[in-house]
Design a protein around this motif. Sequence first.
Motif, PDB file in Angstrom:
ATOM      1  N   THR A  64       0.811  -1.210   0.000  1.00  0.00           N
ATOM      2  CA  THR A  64       0.000   0.000   0.000  1.00  0.00           C
ATOM      3  C   THR A  64       0.847   1.263   0.000  1.00  0.00           C
ATOM      4  N   VAL A  65       0.510   2.165  -0.909  1.00  0.00           N
ATOM      5  CA  VAL A  65       1.099   3.505  -0.965  1.00  0.00           C
ATOM      6  C   VAL A  65      -0.028   4.473  -0.631  1.00  0.00           C
ATOM      7  N   ASP A  66       0.073   5.154   0.496  1.00  0.00           N
ATOM      8  CA  ASP A  66      -1.001   6.019   0.977  1.00  0.00           C
ATOM      9  C   ASP A  66      -0.999   7.342   0.210  1.00  0.00           C
ATOM     10  N   LEU A  67      -1.928   7.477  -0.727  1.00  0.00           N
ATOM     11  CA  LEU A  67      -1.983   8.678  -1.554  1.00  0.00           C
ATOM     12  C   LEU A  67      -2.456   9.894  -0.762  1.00  0.00           C
ATOM     13  N   LYS A  68      -3.329   9.661   0.206  1.00  0.00           N
ATOM     14  CA  LYS A  68      -3.879  10.783   0.971  1.00  0.00           C
ATOM     15  C   LYS A  68      -2.808  11.494   1.786  1.00  0.00           C
ATOM     16  N   THR A  69      -1.807  10.760   2.247  1.00  0.00           N
ATOM     17  CA  THR A  69      -0.732  11.370   3.043  1.00  0.00           C
ATOM     18  C   THR A  69       0.458  11.785   2.175  1.00  0.00           C
ATOM     19  N   GLY A  70       0.324  11.569   0.860  1.00  0.00           N
ATOM     20  CA  GLY A  70       1.400  11.972  -0.050  1.00  0.00           C
ATOM     21  C   GLY A  70       2.593  11.049  -0.066  1.00  0.00           C
ATOM     22  N   GLU A  71       2.374   9.796   0.312  1.00  0.00           N
ATOM     23  CA  GLU A  71       3.493   8.846   0.357  1.00  0.00           C
ATOM     24  C   GLU A  71       4.124   8.652  -1.018  1.00  0.00           C
ATOM     25  N   HIS A  72       3.325   8.830  -2.081  1.00  0.00           N
ATOM     26  CA  HIS A  72       3.831   8.634  -3.434  1.00  0.00           C
ATOM     27  C   HIS A  72       4.789   9.739  -3.871  1.00  0.00           C
ATOM     28  N   LYS A  73       4.871  10.807  -3.078  1.00  0.00           N
ATOM     29  CA  LYS A  73       5.783  11.906  -3.406  1.00  0.00           C
ATOM     30  C   LYS A  73       7.029  11.907  -2.514  1.00  0.00           C
ATOM     31  N   ARG A  74       7.147  10.921  -1.660  1.00  0.00           N
ATOM     32  CA  ARG A  74       8.314  10.836  -0.777  1.00  0.00           C
ATOM     33  C   ARG A  74       9.460  10.085  -1.463  1.00  0.00           C
ATOM     34  N   GLU A  75      10.657  10.336  -0.973  1.00  0.00           N
ATOM     35  CA  GLU A  75      11.846   9.795  -1.613  1.00  0.00           C
ATOM     36  C   GLU A  75      11.824   8.270  -1.706  1.00  0.00           C
ATOM     37  N   SER A  76      11.278   7.615  -0.675  1.00  0.00           N
ATOM     38  CA  SER A  76      11.259   6.148  -0.678  1.00  0.00           C
ATOM     39  C   SER A  76      10.481   5.607  -1.870  1.00  0.00           C
ATOM     40  N   PHE A  77       9.404   6.305  -2.241  1.00  0.00           N
ATOM     41  CA  PHE A  77       8.634   5.845  -3.401  1.00  0.00           C
ATOM     42  C   PHE A  77       9.210   6.406  -4.695  1.00  0.00           C
ATOM     43  N   LEU A  78       9.702   7.625  -4.662  1.00  0.00           N
ATOM     44  CA  LEU A  78      10.281   8.226  -5.867  1.00  0.00           C
ATOM     45  C   LEU A  78      11.473   7.433  -6.381  1.00  0.00           C
ATOM     46  N   LEU A 108      11.373   4.359  -6.714  1.00  0.00           N
ATOM     47  CA  LEU A 108      10.747   3.355  -7.570  1.00  0.00           C
ATOM     48  C   LEU A 108      10.174   3.986  -8.837  1.00  0.00           C
ATOM     49  N   ASN A 109       9.542   5.145  -8.669  1.00  0.00           N
ATOM     50  CA  ASN A 109       8.969   5.869  -9.798  1.00  0.00           C
ATOM     51  C   ASN A 109       9.208   7.358  -9.597  1.00  0.00           C
ATOM     52  N   PRO A 110      10.162   7.923 -10.283  1.00  0.00           N
ATOM     53  CA  PRO A 110      10.513   9.335 -10.078  1.00  0.00           C
ATOM     54  C   PRO A 110       9.386  10.300 -10.427  1.00  0.00           C
ATOM     55  N   PHE A 111       8.342   9.802 -11.109  1.00  0.00           N
ATOM     56  CA  PHE A 111       7.205  10.662 -11.433  1.00  0.00           C
ATOM     57  C   PHE A 111       6.173  10.691 -10.307  1.00  0.00           C
ATOM     58  N   GLY A 112       6.384   9.864  -9.278  1.00  0.00           N
ATOM     59  CA  GLY A 112       5.510   9.896  -8.117  1.00  0.00           C
ATOM     60  C   GLY A 112       4.090   9.471  -8.385  1.00  0.00           C
ATOM     61  N   GLN A 113       3.918   8.426  -9.178  1.00  0.00           N
ATOM     62  CA  GLN A 113       2.581   7.933  -9.510  1.00  0.00           C
ATOM     63  C   GLN A 113       2.504   6.425  -9.268  1.00  0.00           C
ATOM     64  N   VAL A 114       1.323   5.974  -8.843  1.00  0.00           N
ATOM     65  CA  VAL A 114       1.088   4.543  -8.670  1.00  0.00           C
ATOM     66  C   VAL A 114       0.339   4.025  -9.897  1.00  0.00           C
ATOM     67  N   PRO A 115       0.509   2.714 -10.160  1.00  0.00           N
ATOM     68  CA  PRO A 115       1.273   1.739  -9.404  1.00  0.00           C
ATOM     69  C   PRO A 115       2.696   1.585  -9.935  1.00  0.00           C
ATOM     70  N   VAL A 116       3.485   0.856  -9.149  1.00  0.00           N
ATOM     71  CA  VAL A 116       4.770   0.343  -9.610  1.00  0.00           C
ATOM     72  C   VAL A 116       4.702  -1.174  -9.491  1.00  0.00           C
ATOM     73  N   PHE A 117       5.138  -1.852 -10.536  1.00  0.00           N
ATOM     74  CA  PHE A 117       5.088  -3.316 -10.601  1.00  0.00           C
ATOM     75  C   PHE A 117       6.501  -3.855 -10.596  1.00  0.00           C
ATOM     76  N   GLU A 118       6.761  -4.812  -9.712  1.00  0.00           N
ATOM     77  CA  GLU A 118       8.082  -5.424  -9.636  1.00  0.00           C
ATOM     78  C   GLU A 118       8.019  -6.903  -9.996  1.00  0.00           C
ATOM     79  N   ASP A 119       8.871  -7.284 -10.907  1.00  0.00           N
ATOM     80  CA  ASP A 119       9.061  -8.680 -11.287  1.00  0.00           C
ATOM     81  C   ASP A 119      10.553  -8.958 -11.182  1.00  0.00           C
ATOM     82  N   GLY A 120      10.978  -9.374  -9.986  1.00  0.00           N
ATOM     83  CA  GLY A 120      12.403  -9.538  -9.756  1.00  0.00           C
ATOM     84  C   GLY A 120      13.107  -8.192  -9.859  1.00  0.00           C
ATOM     85  N   ASN A 121      14.106  -8.120 -10.752  1.00  0.00           N
ATOM     86  CA  ASN A 121      14.836  -6.858 -10.909  1.00  0.00           C
ATOM     87  C   ASN A 121      14.203  -5.931 -11.946  1.00  0.00           C
ATOM     88  N   ILE A 122      13.062  -6.341 -12.489  1.00  0.00           N
ATOM     89  CA  ILE A 122      12.326  -5.497 -13.433  1.00  0.00           C
ATOM     90  C   ILE A 122      11.325  -4.646 -12.660  1.00  0.00           C
TER      91      ILE A 122
END
Length: 233
Positions: A47-61, A63-77
């Motif tokens: 879960t990425v909490d959009l209401k608290t702006g978690e998608h704009k924090r460095e930990s999520f950025l 994964l996706n520097p554009f700060g948008q969900v979703p991000v899909f991981e398949d191993g190293n992809i």
Amino acid sequence: MDDRNMVLNLMPNADFGYKVHGDPFSTNTRRVLAVLLEKGLFYEPITVDLKTGEHKRESFLSLNPFGQVPVFEDGNIKLCESRAITQYIAYVHSSRGTQLLNLQSHKTMGTLTMWMEIEAHQFDPFASVLTWEQVIKPLYGLETDQTVVEENEAGLENVLNVYEKRLGESKFLACNTFTLVDLHHLPNIQYLLGTSTKRLFENRPRVCTWVDDITGREAWKMACDHDKSWFGK
């Protein structure tokens, strides 16, 4: 075998270690969940909490520097952009579950690709604004702009007129079987069915039948059931 049994029978058999970073209420996240469920694939929801702006924090950025969900991981992809993710999953698992990519010939591939582009560039711009104004903004305590709603409904009507004609030629938009084209429409349509915009779908008989068909799919119902599809309850 009906859709429900197909999904339930497939799900326990495939642990591919997929991870989905997103929010189950997000239209883009739901689009990815629908493909995973149509294919009967196991995934780990994060879960990425959009209401608290978690998608704009460095930990999520990271994964996706554009700060948008979703991000899909398949191993190293790591993939972002929901439509790219759905195509990846459908291609990798083309022989499993629902056949979502009709690539039997250059003609069918071209038609499928064209209609996916139509959804992204003709349908989605109007539908996404209408979803934002009538569904998402009220959740954030913001007021719906009725002028914006009216303007975008007029645009959506023109698109649905094209769809009405097309659906007189084939059962689904790209061909006579359910594909990614139809699936990509589902998140916004589902939300709009709970708004006054619903009438635009209902006023067009072929569009109305198509909407009933695609929203009634068991995999989609499961994607909308957050307790089961996301929180595992």
